[in-house]
Structure formats: structure tokens, C-alpha cells
Motif scaffolding. Structure first.
Motif, short mmCIF file in Angstrom:
data_model
loop_
_atom_site.label_atom_id
_atom_site.label_comp_id
_atom_site.label_asym_id
_atom_site.label_seq_id
_atom_site.Cartn_x
_atom_site.Cartn_y
_atom_site.Cartn_z
N LYS A 196 0.83 -1.21 0.00
CA LYS A 196 0.00 0.00 0.00
C LYS A 196 0.86 1.26 0.00
O LYS A 196 0.63 2.19 -0.78
CB LYS A 196 -0.93 -0.01 1.22
N GLU A 197 1.88 1.28 0.86
CA GLU A 197 2.76 2.45 0.92
C GLU A 197 3.52 2.64 -0.40
O GLU A 197 3.63 3.76 -0.91
CB GLU A 197 3.73 2.31 2.08
N ASP A 198 4.02 1.55 -0.96
CA ASP A 198 4.75 1.63 -2.22
C ASP A 198 3.86 2.14 -3.34
O ASP A 198 4.27 2.99 -4.14
CB ASP A 198 5.31 0.25 -2.60
N LEU A 199 2.65 1.60 -3.44
CA LEU A 199 1.76 1.98 -4.53
C LEU A 199 1.34 3.44 -4.41
O LEU A 199 1.27 4.16 -5.41
CB LEU A 199 0.54 1.07 -4.55
N MET A 200 1.09 3.90 -3.20
CA MET A 200 0.71 5.30 -3.01
C MET A 200 1.86 6.23 -3.38
O MET A 200 1.66 7.27 -4.03
CB MET A 200 0.25 5.53 -1.58
N GLU A 201 3.08 5.88 -3.00
CA GLU A 201 4.24 6.71 -3.35
C GLU A 201 4.52 6.66 -4.85
O GLU A 201 4.92 7.67 -5.45
CB GLU A 201 5.45 6.24 -2.54
N HIS A 202 4.30 5.51 -5.46
CA HIS A 202 4.44 5.33 -6.90
C HIS A 202 3.51 6.28 -7.65
O HIS A 202 3.92 7.03 -8.54
CB HIS A 202 4.12 3.86 -7.22
N ILE A 203 2.24 6.26 -7.25
CA ILE A 203 1.25 7.13 -7.88
C ILE A 203 1.58 8.60 -7.67
O ILE A 203 1.46 9.43 -8.57
CB ILE A 203 -0.16 6.80 -7.33
N LEU A 204 2.03 8.93 -6.47
CA LEU A 204 2.39 10.31 -6.15
C LEU A 204 3.48 10.82 -7.09
O LEU A 204 3.36 11.91 -7.66
CB LEU A 204 2.86 10.40 -4.71
N LEU A 205 4.55 10.08 -7.26
CA LEU A 205 5.66 10.52 -8.11
C LEU A 205 5.21 10.74 -9.55
O LEU A 205 5.67 11.67 -10.21
CB LEU A 205 6.79 9.49 -8.08
N GLU A 206 4.31 9.89 -10.03
CA GLU A 206 3.85 10.04 -11.41
C GLU A 206 2.90 11.23 -11.55
O GLU A 206 3.08 12.09 -12.42
CB GLU A 206 3.20 8.75 -11.88
N ASN A 207 1.88 11.28 -10.70
CA ASN A 207 0.88 12.34 -10.82
C ASN A 207 1.45 13.73 -10.58
O ASN A 207 1.14 14.68 -11.30
CB ASN A 207 -0.27 12.11 -9.83
N GLU A 208 2.28 13.86 -9.54
CA GLU A 208 2.72 15.18 -9.10
C GLU A 208 4.02 15.65 -9.75
O GLU A 208 4.30 16.85 -9.75
CB GLU A 208 2.90 15.18 -7.58
N ILE A 209 4.80 14.72 -10.32
CA ILE A 209 6.10 15.13 -10.87
C ILE A 209 6.28 14.66 -12.32
O ILE A 209 6.43 15.47 -13.23
CB ILE A 209 7.26 14.61 -10.00
N LEU A 210 6.25 13.35 -12.53
CA LEU A 210 6.60 12.83 -13.86
C LEU A 210 5.64 13.30 -14.94
O LEU A 210 6.06 13.63 -16.05
CB LEU A 210 6.62 11.29 -13.83
N PHE A 211 4.34 13.33 -14.65
CA PHE A 211 3.35 13.67 -15.66
C PHE A 211 3.18 15.18 -15.86
O PHE A 211 2.40 15.61 -16.71
CB PHE A 211 1.98 13.07 -15.31
N VAL A 212 3.90 15.98 -15.09
CA VAL A 212 3.78 17.45 -15.19
C VAL A 212 4.79 17.97 -16.20
O VAL A 212 6.00 17.77 -16.03
CB VAL A 212 4.00 18.10 -13.81
N GLN A 213 4.30 18.63 -17.23
CA GLN A 213 5.19 19.15 -18.27
C GLN A 213 6.13 20.20 -17.68
O GLN A 213 5.68 21.09 -16.93
CB GLN A 213 4.39 19.77 -19.41
N PRO A 214 7.43 20.14 -17.98
CA PRO A 214 8.39 21.10 -17.42
C PRO A 214 7.99 22.54 -17.73
O PRO A 214 7.61 22.87 -18.86
CB PRO A 214 9.71 20.73 -18.12
N ALA A 215 8.10 23.40 -16.70
CA ALA A 215 7.71 24.80 -16.86
C ALA A 215 8.65 25.55 -17.79
O ALA A 215 8.29 26.56 -18.38
CB ALA A 215 7.67 25.49 -15.50
N HIS A 216 9.90 25.04 -17.94
CA HIS A 216 10.87 25.76 -18.76
C HIS A 216 10.67 25.52 -20.24
O HIS A 216 11.40 26.05 -21.06
CB HIS A 216 12.31 25.40 -18.36
N GLY A 217 9.65 24.68 -20.58
CA GLY A 217 9.30 24.58 -21.98
C GLY A 217 10.06 23.55 -22.78
O GLY A 217 9.91 23.48 -24.00
#
Length: 226
Positions: A196-217
Motif C-alpha cells: 500500500k505504501e509503495d503503490l501510493m508513493e508510486h502514484i504520487l511521483l507520477e501524478n505530481e512530478i513525472l506527468f507534469v510538463q516542465p515549466a521551462h518549456g
């Protein structure tokens, strides 16, 4: 930082150890990561003081690794090794343990009947999800292409994974061992908590960081996001 007004997902990625606090108080920082800390605490009927004190103490510690500053390919490699590979090892063994517990302790009122089938369903869904990431989305992200359609599909599947974790909690009384549980039962629930802890952290990294397009373009938006 005004902690109470910040989304849980942001706090989890900016304060080292925050996820442990959120797990302790059962605050959903992955699928429910858009809620502010204040909203999440109110939803669970929790006092703000203890959680704030724990987070403020953690703010004094630097992040072990600030993935927000890492290139996408480095984070992808980490996710593949730390989470994809590990989930593929975790779930088959947890299914085996669950079937054993259900067989031996079927007459116990605390027996998590249906847990093995639930874990098997999670394995099938998660394997399909990870293959889509590995074969379609991750290669695009490595090239700096952020396709809105595939990203949205993955985010929706993350919500489904959150629902499956809630079912897991329901079957196991919040992954709490009954008195006198045998070694197999104890090992099973220890593994469930880790999953449970691993899956929640996995989802967090993808949703909040990996899937966010870089602001610098540097990222390229494909036609589907126009």
C-alpha cells in the motif's frame, strides 16, 4: 510555507518523510493529493496540531532526493526499478500467502475472505497499467513529449488503484492483525502495508512530478492536448 493550505501531494513531494506522517493518520496523498491539508484533516475529523507539529519537524530535514529537479528519464528509471519491478515481486507472493490464510483460517470471523481474489485482480490491473506506461507513455516522456490523452488515462487508472486499496483495507480491517495471528497471517499483513505504501508513493511521483510538463518549456505538447 502555510502547510494547512497546501495540497497533500505537494507536501508529500516537498517534505522528506511527510508520507510516513500521512500514512500514520490515514491521509490519502496520492489519489486524494489535490485536497489541502486542512481539507484532508477536516474530512477525517482529525486535530491539526499533531500533524502540523510532525510536518514542521520534518521541514528541518532536506529531501533525500528532490525528484522535481531530476530529468524525466532518471525518474522513469527509478520508477521502473523501485516500483514496477517490486510490484511484480510483491503481488504473487501476497496472493500465495492470502490463499494460505483463507484456507487455514476460514472458520475465523477475522479471516480476510476474498483477499486473495482481490489481490489477483489488483495484479492483473496493475500489470496492464504498467505495460501501457512502459510501452507507450514512458518512451514518449523520455523524448520530452507529454501526450495529454495517455497521461489522462494513466491518472484515471491511478484513481481506480486507489479504489482497490480501499477494498483491500475493507477486507483486512485496515490491515490490522487479529489477536493471536499466525506467522503467515502476520507476514501477509506486513507485506500488504508495504504494498500500500509503495503503490501510493508510486502514484504520487507520477501524478505530481513525472506527468507534469516542465515549466521551462523543454517538453513538447502533442496534438491531443491542443
Amino acid at each position: 510555507m502555510q502547510l494547512l493550505t497546501q495540497p497533500l501531494g505537494k507536501l508529500a513531494t516537498q517534505i522528506s518523510g511527510a508520507t510516513r506522517v500521512f500514512h500514520q493518520y490515514k491521509l490519502d496523498f496520492c489519489c486524494g493529493g489535490q485536497l489541502s491539508l486542512a481539507e484532508a484533516l477536516q474530512k477525517r475529523g482529525l486535530e491539526t496540531g499533531p500533524v502540523l507539529a510532525a510536518l514542521e519537524a520534518l521541514q528541518q530535514k532536506p529531501l533525500a532526493k528532490d525528484w522535481r529537479q531530476a530529468p524525466a528519464h532518471e525518474l522513469i528509471d527509478y520508477i521502473l526499478q523501485r516500483y514496477h519491478d517490486k510490484h511484480r515481486q510483491q503481488l504473487p507472493e501476497l496472493i500465495r500467502l492470502a490463499r494460505r490464510v483463507e484456507h487455514v483460517h476460514s472458520d475465523s470471523p477475522d479471516c480476510p475472505t476474498g483477499l486473495a481474489d482481490q489481490l489477483d485482480a489488483m495484479l492483473q490491473e496493475l500489470e496492464s497499467h504498467m505495460q501501457k506506461e512502459e510501452q507507450i507513455l514512458f518512451p514518449m516522456l523520455r523524448q520530452g513529449i507529454y501526450p495529454a490523452g495517455p497521461i489522462h488515462v494513466m491518472q484515471q487508472e491511478h484513481l481506480q488503484h486507489g479504489d482497490e486499496l480501499e477494498k483491500l483495507d475493507s477486507l483486512t480491517d485496515g490491515i490490522r492483525l487479529p489477536l493471536g495471528a499466525c506467522n503467515t497471517w502476520t507476514a501477509l499483513y506486513l507485506g500488504l502495508r508495504e504494498l500500500k505504501e509503495d503503490l501510493m508513493e508510486h502514484i504520487l511521483l507520477e501524478n505530481e512530478i513525472l506527468f507534469v510538463q516542465p515549466a521551462h518549456g523543454d517538453g513538447i505538447c502533442c496534438g491531443s492536448c491542443q
